[in-house]
Design a protein around this motif. Structure first.
Motif, PDB file in Angstrom:
ATOM      1  N   PHE A 187       0.834  -1.200   0.000  1.00 38.62           N
ATOM      2  CA  PHE A 187       0.000   0.000   0.000  1.00 38.62           C
ATOM      3  C   PHE A 187       0.876   1.259   0.000  1.00 38.62           C
ATOM      4  O   PHE A 187       1.858   1.336   0.738  1.00 38.62           O
ATOM      5  N   MET A 188       0.510   2.228  -0.833  1.00 39.55           N
ATOM      6  CA  MET A 188       1.310   3.450  -0.978  1.00 39.55           C
ATOM      7  C   MET A 188       0.523   4.683  -0.515  1.00 39.55           C
ATOM      8  O   MET A 188      -0.684   4.793  -0.772  1.00 39.55           O
ATOM      9  N   ILE A 189       1.214   5.587   0.159  1.00 37.60           N
ATOM     10  CA  ILE A 189       0.655   6.883   0.539  1.00 37.60           C
ATOM     11  C   ILE A 189       1.672   7.959   0.175  1.00 37.60           C
ATOM     12  O   ILE A 189       2.817   7.918   0.643  1.00 37.60           O
ATOM     13  N   GLY A 190       1.272   8.884  -0.663  1.00 39.00           N
ATOM     14  CA  GLY A 190       2.166   9.973  -1.050  1.00 39.00           C
ATOM     15  C   GLY A 190       3.455   9.498  -1.681  1.00 39.00           C
ATOM     16  O   GLY A 190       4.517  10.079  -1.450  1.00 39.00           O
ATOM     17  N   GLY A 191       3.396   8.409  -2.457  1.00 37.37           N
ATOM     18  CA  GLY A 191       4.570   7.892  -3.139  1.00 37.37           C
ATOM     19  C   GLY A 191       5.473   7.021  -2.286  1.00 37.37           C
ATOM     20  O   GLY A 191       6.512   6.561  -2.745  1.00 37.37           O
TER      21      GLY A 191
END
Length: 381
Positions: free
Chosen positions: A63-67
């Motif tokens: 899972f990715m958040i803000g790259g």
């Protein structure tokens, strides 16, 4: 010596790469609270398992958040269904600087804890607290993914009159925020459906085991329906004692009774089709397959059946994570606005919130029990 000299640049490069990869990984701490001890521990374990499964899924899929790739960490806490312990663990999670909280299970612990999270600016999604007061406090950080007692109790009250044809009803509640709330809404729903309905009210506690006095008083009224506002650890033994006293009434209750444990707790006190209970939430059509798959995955992972709220806990975690992703940040102040306007398609159905934080278009599922197994009657809104 020459061999070592040649290997140094490679070792340095590996270390540099590892450090760079680690720098790109973001740790997000989620708090989860439920009763992990006491009479409601089976609910708490079910909720905790739902959170564990969600976090495992998020971490497994990168899972990715803000790259940045995210590593979710779950901080599980036990409130023992006790308001004082609930506020203590809420402060503990605030001090641990969690990014969000899933919980609490009970309304009686969720409501006092919600102020602590609100004051700290930490978003909270309850997967199971149904008392309307929780979202009526004006806290913009408080959400729930299930229908509230107004819908649940009111629907059961109407069903008692229109479908079960009840005319003489006994109502018992355990005086907790949940039990009292759902019983109050049941009475409102029944009276709205039949203004002249006869209703007798009695009270117990969420730790009681002897109901002889109140059941004897109820028996004298010869009720056709007994409604209990409380949980299965009290409702099960109550059913046993009703049978011993020869009270042959329908037994109704909210989601606290709609569990896989009720037949074990009630023993031979549970007759086929005697119980009618409502569970906040419910799926129809294409969503039924997704729920079946979730239930199968859950059993394979934990070697136990879903008790009640695990799918809602799972969706609550996923909803919070999705809001963070949309905001490109796990900082509470930055992703909270995204949570208020979220539209997430979960295992339990579509999740979006109204201006109070209640789930929009919440559904309810009516159940009974046959041969010791929970059986769906209908999904209603």
């Amino acid at each position: 010596m020459q061999l070592i000299t040649k290997m140094l640049p490679l070792a340095a490069a590996i270390a540099l790469f590892a450090g760079s990869a680690q720098a790109q990984e973001m740790v997000v701490k989620l708090g989860h609270v439920a009763p992990m001890s006491g009479g409601q521990a089976h609910y708490g374990r079910d909720n905790a398992n739902g959170a564990i499964l969600a976090v495992e899924d998020l971490n497994a899929k990168g899972f990715m958040i803000g790259g940045k790739k995210v590593k979710f960490e779950l901080l599980n806490e036990d409130d023992a269904a006790d308001p004082k312990q609930g506020t203590a663990v809420a402060q503990k999670l605030v001090d641990a600087k969690v990014n969000g909280v899933i919980g609490h299970l009970n309304s009686g612990t969720t409501i006092p804890a919600s102020r602590i999270y609100h004051d700290a600016g930490i978003p909270q999604i309850s997967p199971s607290a149904t008392n309307p007061k929780y979202t009526q406090q004006g806290y913009k950080s408080a959400f729930r993914v299930v229908a509230n007692d107004g819908q649940l109790g009111g629907t059961l009250g109407k069903y008692a009159i229109t479908t079960l044809k009840g005319k003489n009803i006994a109502v018992i509640d355990d005086r907790t925020a949940y039990g009292q709330g759902v019983a109050t809404e049941f009475v409102k729903g029944a009276k709205a459906a039949l203004p002249g309905v006869q209703i007798t009210q009695q009270y117990t506690t969420d730790k009681a085991t002897d109901f002889n006095a109140i059941l004897t008083a109820i028996k004298g009224k010869n009720p056709d329906i007994v409604f209990f506002g409380g949980m299965d650890n009290v409702g099960g033994p109550m059913l046993r004692q009703m049978k011993q006293l020869g009270i042959n009434a329908k037994f109704m209750g909210g989601d606290g009774l709609c569990t896989a444990e009720l037949p074990k707790l009630a023993g031979d006190g549970l007759s086929d089709n005697q119980v009618v209970c409502a569970e906040a939430g419910g799926v129809t059509g294409a969503k039924e397959k997704a729920m079946e798959q979730f239930v199968a995955r859950y059993k394979k992972r934990f070697n136990m059946d879903v008790q009640l709220y695990a799918p809602y806990v799972y969706d609550a975690v996923m909803t919070m994570a999705t809001a963070m992703q949309k905001a490109n940040s796990a900082e509470p102040a930055k992703y909270l606005p995204e949570l208020t306007k979220i539209n997430y398609d979960g295992v339990t159905g579509p999740i979006s919130f109204d201006d109070k934080g209640d789930i929009k278009d919440g559904t309810l599922t009516l159940f009974t029990f046959k041969e010791g197994k929970k059986e769906k009657i209908a999904v209603v809104k």
